[in-house]
Design an enzyme around this catalytic site. Structure first.
Site, PDB file in Angstrom:
ATOM      1  CE  LYS A 320      -0.094  -5.098   6.115  1.00 45.32           C
ATOM      2  NZ  LYS A 320      -0.569  -5.912   4.972  1.00 45.32           N
ATOM      3  NE  ARG A 353      -2.599  -0.384   1.225  1.00 43.59           N
ATOM      4  CZ  ARG A 353      -2.843  -0.317   2.534  1.00 43.59           C
ATOM      5  NH1 ARG A 353      -2.066  -0.956   3.386  1.00 43.59           N
ATOM      6  NH2 ARG A 353      -3.870   0.392   2.985  1.00 43.59           N
TER       7      ARG A 353
END
Length: 369
Positions: A320, A353
């Site tokens: 991210k 995750r």
């Protein structure tokens, strides 16, 4: 420098340190309760409740900070910060059980805070069956490729495979339920052998997924996008991952205190899920969803805060923007993800995750229990 050598000892290794100085092992657990400290913020106490809590804390050698106007009674409500060792906090809670103004309820809440325990971090492998996901869009859009990737994630050690048929990257548009189901159908009907979560905000998609082998619904809207979502999950007695988000992924709203606002929002959503009959709840503070990089880093630095909600915590930082390497390839992003993951593992996060399960499994196996 003085004559004496001093070093701070952290609670995580207190048992080892006690053993090293030759302390009596029979009393190690008892004294450990005195070394283990906790600071607990209690919201919205009446002046009477705050006064009693402060005085009770002082009786046992602990302390409690309250609004300066509590002592004069010139304030209706006050938050409080209670601090002390586990031993002291247990004694405070026992004393509060006999107090008026509903403080017996607070006593049970304090004791519940002290019971929070964490286990070994588990891995949720990411499988995007989309043409436009930010990291691997299109790579697994073909069902055969998606099935092979699923099997790879399981082989590499994923405890959960999280399958998404709708990209939630910034500026991505919604995908109709029928199209999400079309993308999910061949994959869900071909895979088994591990816990499967499906990443969707749509109750119709959730209903299809849970009826076709999924065990958990990962709702990035935190049950807000579809009013039927909680009822569907409860009907299947399935699990839910409740993520915090504020606005769209591309929005950067202002927070007065991002850690507290996320905490409060997740607490409200946990209550809503429980009232709907959902028992298996995982929470996710939503790194990258409606937050600036500064906000995201503040949440990560305070991730232990969310353990007080008494639900397993999932965190997703994999590849991210928070990593600060948007222009790099996935190999660099995975290395940076690993660097961010280590302190999260040490903090006791229940689930990570991630895209690169193999790399994270190697890290987890290298950390002694």
């Amino acid at each position: 420098m003085g004559t004496f050598l001093l070093r701070e000892i952290f609670y995580d290794n207190i048992s080892e340190e006690l053993d090293r100085i030759g302390f009596d092992a029979a009393y190690s657990d008892v004294i450990s309760e005195k070394f283990r400290h906790k600071n607990v913020k209690v919201y919205g106490l009446s002046a009477a409740q705050a006064n009693i809590l402060k005085q009770t804390a002082l009786i046992f050698g602990a302390d409690c900070a309250v609004n300066r106007n509590v002592i004069t009674g010139n304030i209706g409500k006050s938050d409080a910060i209670l601090c002390g060792s586990y031993s002291q906090l247990k004694k405070i809670a026992q004393k509060l059980k006999a107090q008026p103004f509903k403080l017996a309820i607070l006593a049970e809440d304090i004791l519940q805070f002290l019971r929070v325990e964490t286990g070994k971090t588990k891995l949720a492998g990411i499988l995007n069956v989309t043409p436009d996901s930010f990291s691997d869009g299109g790579m697994y859009f073909n069902p055969d490729d998606a099935i092979r990737k699923f099997e790879q994630l399981v082989e590499e050690g994923a405890d959960i495979v999280d399958i998404g048929a709708e990209s939630t990257k910034p500026f991505s548009g919604p995908v109709e339920a029928k199209e999400q189901i079309r993308r999910l159908k061949p994959v869900l009907r071909a895979v088994r052998g591990v816990t499967i979560s499906v990443d969707t905000r749509n109750a119709e998609v959730a209903d299809f997924a849970l009826n076709n082998g999924a065990n958990i619904i990962n709702d990035v809207s935190g049950l807000e996008s579809d009013p039927k979502m909680a009822e569907v999950i409860a009907r299947y007695n399935a699990g839910v991952i409740i993520q915090h988000s504020k606005g769209q992924a591309e929005d950067i709203p202002e927070y007065e205190n991002v850690v507290e606002e996320v905490y409060s929002s997740l607490r409200d959503k946990i209550i809503m899920a429980e009232e709907a009959g959902i028992k298996n709840i995982i929470i996710d503070p939503g790194i990258g969803f409606g937050k600036s990089r500064k906000d995201n880093l503040k949440i990560l630095d305070n991730i232990k805060t969310y353990s007080s909600l008494s639900c397993p915590i999932m965190v997703g930082v994999s590849r991210k923007r928070v990593l600060g390497v948007e222009a790099e390839d996935n190999e660099v992003k995975d290395a940076m993800t690993l660097a961010y993951s280590y302190p999260l593992i040490r903090a006791g996060v229940d689930y990570l995750r991630v895209h690169n399960v193999k790399l994270h499994k190697t890290l987890l196996n290298s950390i002694p229990d």
